[in-house]
Design an enzyme around this catalytic site. Structure first.
Site, PDB file in Angstrom:
ATOM      1  N   GLU A 176       0.806  -1.243   0.000  1.00  0.00           N
ATOM      2  CA  GLU A 176       0.000   0.000   0.000  1.00  0.00           C
ATOM      3  C   GLU A 176       0.833   1.284   0.000  1.00  0.00           C
ATOM      4  OE1 GLU A 176      -2.837  -0.388   3.230  1.00  0.00           O
ATOM      5  OE2 GLU A 176      -3.358  -2.413   2.642  1.00  0.00           O
TER       6      GLU A 176
ATOM      7  N   GLU B 226      -6.229 -10.685  -0.974  1.00  0.00           N
ATOM      8  CA  GLU B 226      -7.034 -10.433   0.238  1.00  0.00           C
ATOM      9  C   GLU B 226      -8.518 -10.360  -0.115  1.00  0.00           C
ATOM     10  OE1 GLU B 226      -5.489  -7.076   2.406  1.00  0.00           O
ATOM     11  OE2 GLU B 226      -3.413  -7.610   1.987  1.00  0.00           O
TER      12      GLU B 226
HETATM   13  O1  G3I Z   1      -3.538  -8.215  18.868  1.00  0.00           O
HETATM   14  C1  G3I Z   1      -4.117  -7.066  19.500  1.00  0.00           C
HETATM   15  C2  G3I Z   1      -4.716  -7.438  20.842  1.00  0.00           C
HETATM   16  O2  G3I Z   1      -3.647  -7.859  21.706  1.00  0.00           O
HETATM   17  C3  G3I Z   1      -5.425  -6.242  21.439  1.00  0.00           C
HETATM   18  O3  G3I Z   1      -6.073  -6.638  22.629  1.00  0.00           O
HETATM   19  C4  G3I Z   1      -6.466  -5.714  20.455  1.00  0.00           C
HETATM   20  C5  G3I Z   1      -7.086  -4.454  21.021  1.00  0.00           C
HETATM   21  O4  G3I Z   1      -7.846  -3.849  20.010  1.00  0.00           O
HETATM   22  O5  G3I Z   1      -5.834  -5.381  19.195  1.00  0.00           O
HETATM   23  C6  G3I Z   1      -5.233  -6.527  18.602  1.00  0.00           C
HETATM   24  O6  G3I Z   1      -4.627  -6.133  17.403  1.00  0.00           O
HETATM   25  C7  G3I Z   1      -5.567  -5.942  16.343  1.00  0.00           C
HETATM   26  C8  G3I Z   1      -5.170  -6.886  15.181  1.00  0.00           C
HETATM   27  O7  G3I Z   1      -5.980  -6.644  14.023  1.00  0.00           O
HETATM   28  C9  G3I Z   1      -5.303  -8.356  15.594  1.00  0.00           C
HETATM   29  O8  G3I Z   1      -6.649  -8.630  15.879  1.00  0.00           O
HETATM   30  C10 G3I Z   1      -5.435  -4.485  15.867  1.00  0.00           C
HETATM   31  O9  G3I Z   1      -5.933  -3.650  16.884  1.00  0.00           O
HETATM   32  C11 G3I Z   1      -6.241  -4.290  14.592  1.00  0.00           C
HETATM   33  O10 G3I Z   1      -5.980  -2.993  14.066  1.00  0.00           O
HETATM   34  C12 G3I Z   1      -5.784  -5.307  13.542  1.00  0.00           C
HETATM   35  O11 G3I Z   1      -6.592  -5.135  12.392  1.00  0.00           O
HETATM   36  C13 G3I Z   1      -6.034  -5.724  11.206  1.00  0.00           C
HETATM   37  C14 G3I Z   1      -5.842  -4.612  10.156  1.00  0.00           C
HETATM   38  O12 G3I Z   1      -5.285  -5.207   8.977  1.00  0.00           O
HETATM   39  C15 G3I Z   1      -4.917  -3.527  10.641  1.00  0.00           C
HETATM   40  O13 G3I Z   1      -3.646  -3.946  10.564  1.00  0.00           O
HETATM   41  C16 G3I Z   1      -7.028  -6.740  10.638  1.00  0.00           C
HETATM   42  O14 G3I Z   1      -7.158  -7.829  11.540  1.00  0.00           O
HETATM   43  C17 G3I Z   1      -6.544  -7.255   9.290  1.00  0.00           C
HETATM   44  O15 G3I Z   1      -7.533  -8.055   8.667  1.00  0.00           O
HETATM   45  C18 G3I Z   1      -6.237  -6.088   8.361  1.00  0.00           C
HETATM   46  O16 G3I Z   1      -5.694  -6.604   7.184  1.00  0.00           O
HETATM   47  C19 G3I Z   1      -5.262  -5.592   6.240  1.00  0.00           C
HETATM   48  C20 G3I Z   1      -4.061  -6.139   5.516  1.00  0.00           C
HETATM   49  O17 G3I Z   1      -3.044  -6.458   6.453  1.00  0.00           O
HETATM   50  C21 G3I Z   1      -3.560  -5.138   4.479  1.00  0.00           C
HETATM   51  N1  G3I Z   1      -4.633  -4.794   3.543  1.00  0.00           N
HETATM   52  C22 G3I Z   1      -5.853  -4.282   4.195  1.00  0.00           C
HETATM   53  C23 G3I Z   1      -6.367  -5.312   5.194  1.00  0.00           C
HETATM   54  C24 G3I Z   1      -7.658  -4.841   5.834  1.00  0.00           C
HETATM   55  O18 G3I Z   1      -7.417  -3.665   6.598  1.00  0.00           O
END
Ligand code: G3I
Length: 350
Positions: free
Chosen positions: A131, A236
């Site tokens: 990205e 994805e």
């Molecule tokens: O692991 C922590 C946990 O310890 C904590 O308690 C919790 C509190 O909110 O957060 C957890 O981390 C979260 C993580 O997902 C694991 O569940 C993050 O807050 C959350 O922001 C993260 O979201 C991910 C997102 O990327 C942001 O990075 C989504 O699961 C994931 O599906 C999404 O995937 C992205 C691709 O990597 C790139 N392309 C877009 C796609 C969708 O946004």
């Protein structure tokens, strides 16, 4: 699905922590039966895997790679350089100023060589940069760009190749159907190739919805990337069944609760909404199958509807229906339809 698609492209999915740790036994069962490629939804991003400069978290990534090896499933790495889920120390000094170019290059090289080197020969390919380009074709003004300009991308590809010369290297992005982004990515492929750097494929994330993408533009991008001499991967894939934005009259004034408008089917998806979703999924899958000589992998972004990030985007606490297995881990009719389409649409694999 993986057996039906054999000879065309890998069928993949993203694994969350519960699946990687074997806690989601129903999800793991579906993965084993239908998928022959896996990627970490989160645990290999820079924040989770490298939270401090002198500390790495390899437990979940090691389990993911071992799961792939034990089940004969191809593993790809997501993602080495991304402006999101990026630890601050990576690009900022302690006083909050941006790091120097030399310092950032050292950090990128250290991160990439440690992570890619650890899985050398065990991970098929890496989303090296994720990205970095905007829909209008401009470069995202991330800290990587602020510090190194466009140079951070070839540097990342160079470091990844040095760490594992046999690994495939990918550029990954969303909305790759946008003409501006498409053209800049085509130019980027050429620039990397001119510098003798390896790039095997581009990842079209393919987060779709009921009103996007324009499938003609989507297909143009597949063709443009293939013409640029790389393979295409759908990295994805999901299709939100819900409205992505709610604009218009004053909802509350009109007696409509905005939250309800963004979460219209909290308990189940009505039959006619499923039918519309199924039809759009068929259109998307038909394009992918017709281009199976250019596409090497189709990865869904999650196993079952309950796993999808879309249950919390663009607002938290929604109930979306974006994947091919429902909340009971039952295959939706689109799975049988995909298997049927694999028989109907000739694989013009060269
Ligand atoms: O692991 C922590 C946990 O310890 C904590 O308690 C919790 C509190 O909110 O957060 C957890 O981390 C979260 C993580 O997902 C694991 O569940 C993050 O807050 C959350 O922001 C993260 O979201 C991910 C997102 O990327 C942001 O990075 C989504 O699961 C994931 O599906 C999404 O995937 C992205 C691709 O990597 C790139 N392309 C877009 C796609 C969708 O946004």
């Amino acid at each position: 699905m993986k057996d039906a698609a054999k000879g065309r492209f890998l069928i993949g999915t993203a694994l969350n922590e519960a699946q990687i740790r074997g806690l989601d036994t129903a999800g793991v069962r579906v993965v084993r039966e239908h998928f022959n490629a896996i990627v970490a939804e989160n645990c290999m991003k820079s924040q989770p895997i490298h939270p401090q400069r002198d500390r790495y978290n390899f437990d979940a990534p090691d389990r993911l790679v071992a799961f792939g090896e034990q089940n004969g499933i191809t593993v790809t790495g997501h993602t080495l350089i991304w402006h999101s889920q990026l630890p601050r120390w990576f690009v900022y000094n302690d006083d909050g100023t941006l790091r120097s170019a030399e310092e950032l290059k050292a950090i990128m090289k250290e991160h990439i060589s440690t992570v890619v080197g650890r899985y050398k020969g065990r991970i098929k390919g890496w989303d090296v940069v994720n990205e970095a380009i905007m829909e209008d074709g401009s470069y995202r003004r991330s800290p990587f760009y602020e510090i190194l300009g466009e140079e951070f991308i070839p540097l990342a590809f160079q470091y990844a190749h040095e760490a594992d010369p046999d690994a495939e290297l990918y550029y990954n992005d969303y909305n790759m159907w946008a003409e501006g982004k498409r053209n800049t990515v085509v130019r980027l492929i050429g620039e990397l190739r001119e510098r003798g750097l390896r790039i095997d494929a581009v990842g079209m994330q393919s987060h779709m919805g009921m009103n996007h993408p324009d499938f003609a533009e989507y297909e143009k991008s597949i063709e443009a990337f293939a013409a640029a001499g790389v393979k295409v991967m759908v990295t994805e894939f999901d299709m939100s069944a819900l409205p992505t934005s709610y604009v218009g009259a004053d909802l509350a004034g009109g007696g409509i609760d905005p939250a309800r408008a963004m979460n219209p089917y909290p308990d189940s998806l009505p039959a006619e909404a499923y039918e519309a979703w199924h039809k759009r999924m068929e259109q998307a899958l038909e394009i992918m199958l017709r281009h199976s000589d250019d596409i090497t992998r189709v990865t869904f972004w999650g196993v079952s509807d309950s796993d999808s990030w879309l249950n919390n985007f663009p607002v938290r606490g929604r109930t979306d229906y974006a994947l091919t297995f429902d909340r009971g881990h039952r295959a939706k009719p689109i799975v049988a339809r995909f298997i049927e389409m694999c028989r109907e649409i000739p694989a013009d694999k060269k």
